[in-house]
Design an enzyme around this catalytic site. Structure first.
Site, short mmCIF file in Angstrom:
data_model
loop_
_atom_site.label_atom_id
_atom_site.label_comp_id
_atom_site.label_asym_id
_atom_site.label_seq_id
_atom_site.Cartn_x
_atom_site.Cartn_y
_atom_site.Cartn_z
N ASN A 20 0.66 -1.25 0.01
CA ASN A 20 0.41 0.19 0.23
C ASN A 20 0.93 1.50 -0.05
O ASN A 20 1.85 1.17 0.74
CB ASN A 20 -1.29 0.12 1.04
CG ASN A 20 -0.84 0.26 2.68
OD1 ASN A 20 0.25 0.96 2.51
ND2 ASN A 20 -0.07 -0.71 2.87
N ASP A 58 2.21 -8.12 9.31
CA ASP A 58 1.38 -7.70 9.23
C ASP A 58 0.13 -8.75 10.16
O ASP A 58 -1.05 -8.18 9.99
CB ASP A 58 0.41 -7.62 7.81
CG ASP A 58 1.00 -6.30 6.75
OD1 ASP A 58 1.98 -5.47 7.41
OD2 ASP A 58 1.55 -6.33 5.97
N ASN A 67 -8.00 -7.89 9.30
CA ASN A 67 -8.24 -8.65 8.32
C ASN A 67 -8.02 -9.84 8.80
O ASN A 67 -7.96 -10.79 7.84
CB ASN A 67 -7.12 -7.72 7.73
CG ASN A 67 -6.52 -6.57 6.99
OD1 ASN A 67 -5.68 -5.45 7.56
ND2 ASN A 67 -7.75 -5.71 6.27
N ARG A 98 1.11 -11.66 2.48
CA ARG A 98 0.07 -11.93 3.89
C ARG A 98 -1.24 -13.21 3.93
O ARG A 98 -2.01 -13.47 5.00
CB ARG A 98 -1.49 -10.90 3.78
CG ARG A 98 -0.99 -9.47 4.55
CD ARG A 98 -1.70 -8.23 4.65
NE ARG A 98 -2.05 -8.88 6.43
CZ ARG A 98 -2.89 -8.28 7.02
NH1 ARG A 98 -3.26 -6.51 6.35
NH2 ARG A 98 -3.46 -8.48 8.56
N ARG A 121 -9.06 -4.09 -2.08
CA ARG A 121 -7.68 -5.71 -1.38
C ARG A 121 -9.52 -6.23 -1.41
O ARG A 121 -8.81 -7.78 -2.19
CB ARG A 121 -7.81 -5.29 -0.12
CG ARG A 121 -6.66 -4.76 0.30
CD ARG A 121 -5.42 -4.93 -0.44
NE ARG A 121 -4.12 -4.33 -0.12
CZ ARG A 121 -3.65 -3.92 1.03
NH1 ARG A 121 -4.29 -5.41 1.77
NH2 ARG A 121 -2.97 -3.15 1.20
N HIS A 145 -8.46 -0.07 1.89
CA HIS A 145 -9.50 -0.91 2.76
C HIS A 145 -10.41 -0.05 4.00
O HIS A 145 -10.77 2.08 3.96
CB HIS A 145 -8.64 -1.07 4.31
CG HIS A 145 -8.00 -2.23 4.43
ND1 HIS A 145 -6.96 -2.83 5.10
CD2 HIS A 145 -8.26 -3.33 3.19
CE1 HIS A 145 -6.57 -4.12 4.67
NE2 HIS A 145 -7.37 -4.26 4.03
N ASP A 204 -12.05 0.86 6.34
CA ASP A 204 -11.85 0.86 7.85
C ASP A 204 -11.05 2.24 8.13
O ASP A 204 -10.54 2.29 9.11
CB ASP A 204 -11.48 -0.45 8.89
CG ASP A 204 -10.26 -0.95 8.27
OD1 ASP A 204 -9.87 -0.78 7.63
OD2 ASP A 204 -10.12 -2.12 9.04
N CYS A 236 -7.54 -1.16 12.55
CA CYS A 236 -6.71 -2.44 11.85
C CYS A 236 -6.45 -3.28 13.02
O CYS A 236 -5.76 -4.56 12.51
CB CYS A 236 -5.73 -1.98 11.12
SG CYS A 236 -6.07 -0.56 9.77
N1 ARG Z 1 -0.09 -3.15 5.91
C1 ARG Z 1 -0.52 -3.66 6.30
C2 ARG Z 1 -1.36 -3.89 4.96
O1 ARG Z 1 -1.18 -3.58 3.52
C3 ARG Z 1 -1.37 -2.66 6.78
C4 ARG Z 1 -3.33 -3.15 7.07
C5 ARG Z 1 -3.95 -2.36 8.11
N2 ARG Z 1 -4.94 -3.79 8.38
C6 ARG Z 1 -6.16 -2.21 8.21
N3 ARG Z 1 -7.44 -3.37 8.00
N4 ARG Z 1 -6.46 -0.92 7.47
O2 ARG Z 1 -2.09 -5.12 4.72
#
Ligand code: ARG
Length: 273
Positions: A22, A65, A71, A90, A139, A168, A170, A264
């Protein structure tokens, strides 16, 4: 007697920025201060524990992560729908979160093959009406909306995310206890923004400005009448107070290097129907 809210967190033992998936991660590979990240996570954990029961899932080496437990999947009642991460980096988290949830009494319901879905990062229950808001465009696949509606038997409102920094749901949208909404209107396409504004009356919507948005203000944990977030401007704090929320600021800049903040780092485990 009402029971305490329940959350899942994962200690940041192996947290680092080891790859870029990201825009926030771009300039931060190998740039996390581990001890500082641990202290920030501890402060969030402590603030949350004052109001809720916090369960922990064991972190795993090689999955930096994993502390972003939002997530893991989406919870509704005793059902858990596991995530299917878009990025290979991930995907190793999937089995670990699924096992934890199975061992803790959740019924696992899988989405159809071939759909990307990043759990409560992209699927947020409204706190005022029976409705699941679902972000897509970065995503999670749009086709998850009808699939989740069928699996969870709840109306799903899909929202297209239009800004790569708010990848995301959130990161730009936070339903609050009682039906209020904290959101960043610029993160959505016009049609999605219009649907949000049609469903949540103006006096219940708190739109954040660009600075609060960039400080991850929408990535807030709502727990009882408190809202926990990285940082809020005076204006935002006043807006939240006016709606009767306590504002708890808990700095999480080490995690923002990875594109995440308070919300998150948590997964709500009690989501009654
Ligand atoms: N580095 C993680 C990713 O890019 C951060 C995730 C953040 N999570 C969230 N629920 N916004 O997947």
């Amino acid at each position: 007697m009402t029971s305490r809210p329940r959350f899942l967190m994962c200690p940041p033992t192996y947290f680092e920025v080891a790859y870029v998936i990201n825009p926030w991660m771009e300039h931060h590979v190998d740039n996390v201060q581990q001890a500082r990240a641990q202290a920030q996570w501890d402060a969030l954990h402590e603030a949350l524990q004052a109001r809720a029961d916090v369960a922990l899932v064991e972190p795993a080496p090689g999955l930096p992560d994993m502390p972003f437990t939002a997530n893991a999947g989406v919870v509704l009642g005793d059902t858990f729908v596991p995530s299917r991460f878009r990025h290979a980096q991930r995907q190793g988290e999937e089995a670990l979160f699924e096992r934890w949830c199975a061992e803790h009494g959740f019924a696992i319901r899988a989405l159809p093959e071939g759909l990307d879905f990043e759990g409560a990062g992209d699927a947020l229950l409204d706190r005022g009406q029976p409705l699941l808001w679902m972000g897509h465009g970065h995503r999670s696949d749009a086709a998850c909306a009808p699939a989740l509606q069928a699996l969870l038997d709840i109306e799903v409102e899909p929202l297209r995310l239009a800004d790569a920094r708010f990848y995301h749901l959130d990161t730009c949208f936070c339903p609050l206890q009682g039906g209020a909404l904290l959101y960043n209107p610029r993160a959505f396409d016009d049609d999605s923004r219009a649907r949000i504004e049609a469903r949540v009356p103006a006096h219940r919507r708190l739109a954040v400005d660009a600075d609060d948005a960039a400080a991850f203000a929408c990535n807030a944990v709502d727990v009882l009448d408190a809202v926990m977030l990285n940082r809020a401007s005076d204006a935002l704090r006043a807006g939240l107070k006016r709606l009767d929320y306590d504002v708890i600021e808990t700095p999480l800049d080490e995690f923002m290097k990875s594109g995440g903040s308070a919300k998150c780092l948590t997964l709500r485990l009690d989501e009654p129907r």
